[in-house]
Design an enzyme around this catalytic site. Structure first.
Site, PDB file in Angstrom:
ATOM      1  CB  CYS B 163      88.062  52.862  99.942  1.00 55.52           C
ATOM      2  SG  CYS B 163      88.170  51.090 100.168  1.00 55.52           S
ATOM      3  CG  HIS B 301      82.563  54.807  99.516  1.00 55.66           C
ATOM      4  ND1 HIS B 301      83.769  54.812  98.859  1.00 55.66           N
ATOM      5  CD2 HIS B 301      82.569  53.699 100.307  1.00 55.66           C
ATOM      6  CE1 HIS B 301      84.488  53.769  99.247  1.00 55.66           C
ATOM      7  NE2 HIS B 301      83.778  53.072 100.116  1.00 55.66           N
ATOM      8  CG  HIS B 335      85.443  49.701  95.997  1.00 57.52           C
ATOM      9  ND1 HIS B 335      85.928  50.975  95.766  1.00 57.52           N
ATOM     10  CD2 HIS B 335      85.436  49.542  97.350  1.00 57.52           C
ATOM     11  CE1 HIS B 335      86.208  51.550  96.925  1.00 57.52           C
ATOM     12  NE2 HIS B 335      85.911  50.710  97.892  1.00 57.52           N
TER      13      HIS B 335
END
Lengths: 93, 408
Positions: B163, B301, B335
């Protein structure tokens, strides 16, 4: 088993299908005297996929067949596939 | 040290095939999360949610270039093309050895991995593998494809840190330009939605599983009723450029990168570390020579996992206190993993330009464990000068990048 015996013209059409499906080749380019690299535009990586696609289409193992190395034109492929049929390697599709 | 500015932006997300579609979706408070009924065929997969993006006009890419591109590479190429157009890059610049490319993804194409291994494992036979399987499965597949397709001849490197991938790509690009090694770089990341990607989070109890019937209500970053992440897909690519170079060629300038840090937490492969996140943000501030009160917005995030959001809220509170506005964009587009840093930074640059902060979608009831910071829960008009973008990856890898508005 449900066998379908195919003639040479059908084989050629199926080879053409491989080019159309796998390489997006314009049908007009698919002439027997067309050079596979120069006229149809394939390269060495495409040949790997051409072999895989022909194997799938004709349910035959050709990866280690030495005759592949001398193929230059679409007509050479037609003849190669016809020879495979005559040798009894292709009986159904 | 040279200055680094952002001169081009390209985005593909579940809200649309460009940055303006993304911004429109954010302004409308629109969720792009959908039910994924086809995934029911995967035994054990509890989360049947995803934020799928649409591939558009991929056949415009000539076959010989396209044949090595899986879904994520196609997204990457589309976003890179947008960034180049946006940045008014001409062919000479694009193909000079002063123009590089650093991009990333979590791994190669998940769909391509599955196809390759399914082919092999049918009969433990490799002879039916396509020549392109390898190129689509490589961990640098998006970088390789973008660089090849565009003819890039400068510094080319893949950043692969799940990520944090695209934020690390941007951070490396920043450092390469700052040090004078390159003049311009395309930096970002791409990712594809696939049940086996969602599955990797699902087996760790990190996915959203209670909203399969009500997809738009999840993910819910920082909310009391959050229950995990929802995967998205797409790509984000930004053009980073040395300041004088950009000025000299009259490039548009959307912001300046002024600070970056990446660090390991060194504690746990999957549990987020408040201390690691805190250290990363502090180090980025130090790099930017800023004080915490200089920051106007933190683009979190926050993926809506129980522990991750809590640790990030605590870390942001530790560094900035409770005043700086914070929001997460995961509720809108899911995401996007390795693409998230670049996509969300591109959105942040637009928020700077529009003087607005878009809220965290689906945040209605702040989890008391996350309430030490100022959550943006409705669009907030604000003059934004400095933004911190966070990305925190599995493997205990943290990244934070700081951009500021450039005075004309």
């Amino acid at each position: 088993m449900d066998h379908e015996i195919i003639d040479d013209e059908q084989l050629k059409r199926l080879v053409n299908e491989v080019f159309e499906e796998s390489f997006e080749t314009n049908t007009e380019l698919l002439k027997a005297d067309a050079m596979i690299f120069e006229d149809i535009g394939l390269d060495s990586l495409d040949i790997v996929d051409l072999v895989v696609a022909l194997q799938k289409k004709f349910k035959v193992q050709i990866r280690d067949d030495e005759r592949i190395r001398s193929i230059r034109t679409l007509g050479d492929i037609y003849q190669f596939i016809i020879n495979l049929k005559n040798e009894g390697h292709i009986s159904e599709v | 040290m040279k200055r680094v500015v952002i001169t081009g932006r390209g985005v593909v997300s579940a809200l649309g095939s460009d940055l303006s579609s993304l911004m429109e979706g954010l302004s409308e408070g629109k969720s792009s999360v959908k039910a994924m009924p086809d995934w029911e065929g995967y035994k054990g997969l509890r989360s049947l949610l995803g934020a799928p993006a649409e591939l558009q006009n991929e056949k415009e890419i000539p076959r010989k270039a396209r044949r090595s591109m899986g879904r994520l590479s196609l997204f990457g190429v589309k976003a890179a093309e947008q960034a180049i157009r946006d940045g008014k890059v001409d062919e000479n610049l694009l193909t000079s050895n002063r123009f590089g490319c650093v991009m990333g993804s979590t791994m190669g194409g998940a769909g391509d991995f599955l196809e390759a291994f399914s082919t092999i494992l049918r009969n433990y036979d490799i002879s039916e593998l396509s020549s392109m399987s390898f190129f689509k499965c490589l961990s640098h597949t998006v970088t390789m494809n973008v660089a090849q397709y565009l003819g890039i001849k400068g510094y080319v490197m893949a950043a692969s840190a799940a990520c944090a991938s695209s934020l690390q790509a941007l951070g490396l690009g920043y450092e390469l330009i700052r040090s004078g090694r390159q003049d311009v770089l395309l930096c970002g990341g791409a990712e594809e939605l696939h049940p086996i990607v969602t599955g990797t989070f699902d087996i760790l109890y990190a996915t959203s599983t209670h909203y399969n019937e009500t997809p738009s209500l999840s993910p819910r970053p920082f909310d009391k009723k959050r229950d995990g992440l929802v995967c998205g897909e797409g790509a984000g690519v930004l053009l980073l450029e040395e300041y004088e170079h950009a000025i000299n060629r009259g490039a548009p300038i959307y912001g300046e990168v002024i600070g970056y840090s990446t660090c390991g937490s060194g504690t746990h492969v999957s549990q987020s570390s408040r201390e690691g996140m805190r250290a990363c943000m502090k180090d980025a501030l130090k790099d930017a020579q800023l004080n915490p009160e200089d920051v106007d917005y933190v683009s979190a995030h926050a993926t809506a996992t129980l522990q991750g959001d809590q640790a990030e809220a605590a870390a942001i509170g530790d560094v900035f206190g409770g005043q700086v506005p914070v929001s997460s964009l995961k509720g809108y587009i899911g995401h996007t993993l390795g693409a998230s840093g670049a996509i969300e930074l591109a959105a942040s640059l637009e928020m700077i330009a529009q003087s607005i902060i878009y809220p965290t979608l689906n945040l209605y009831d702040i989890d008391p464990q996350c309430n030490q910071i100022t959550h943006v829960m409705k669009p907030l008009k604000k003059d934004i000068r400095v933004v911190v973008k966070n990305c925190f990856a599995f493997g205990g890898i943290n990244a934070a990048l700081i951009v500021r508005k450039l005075n004309n």
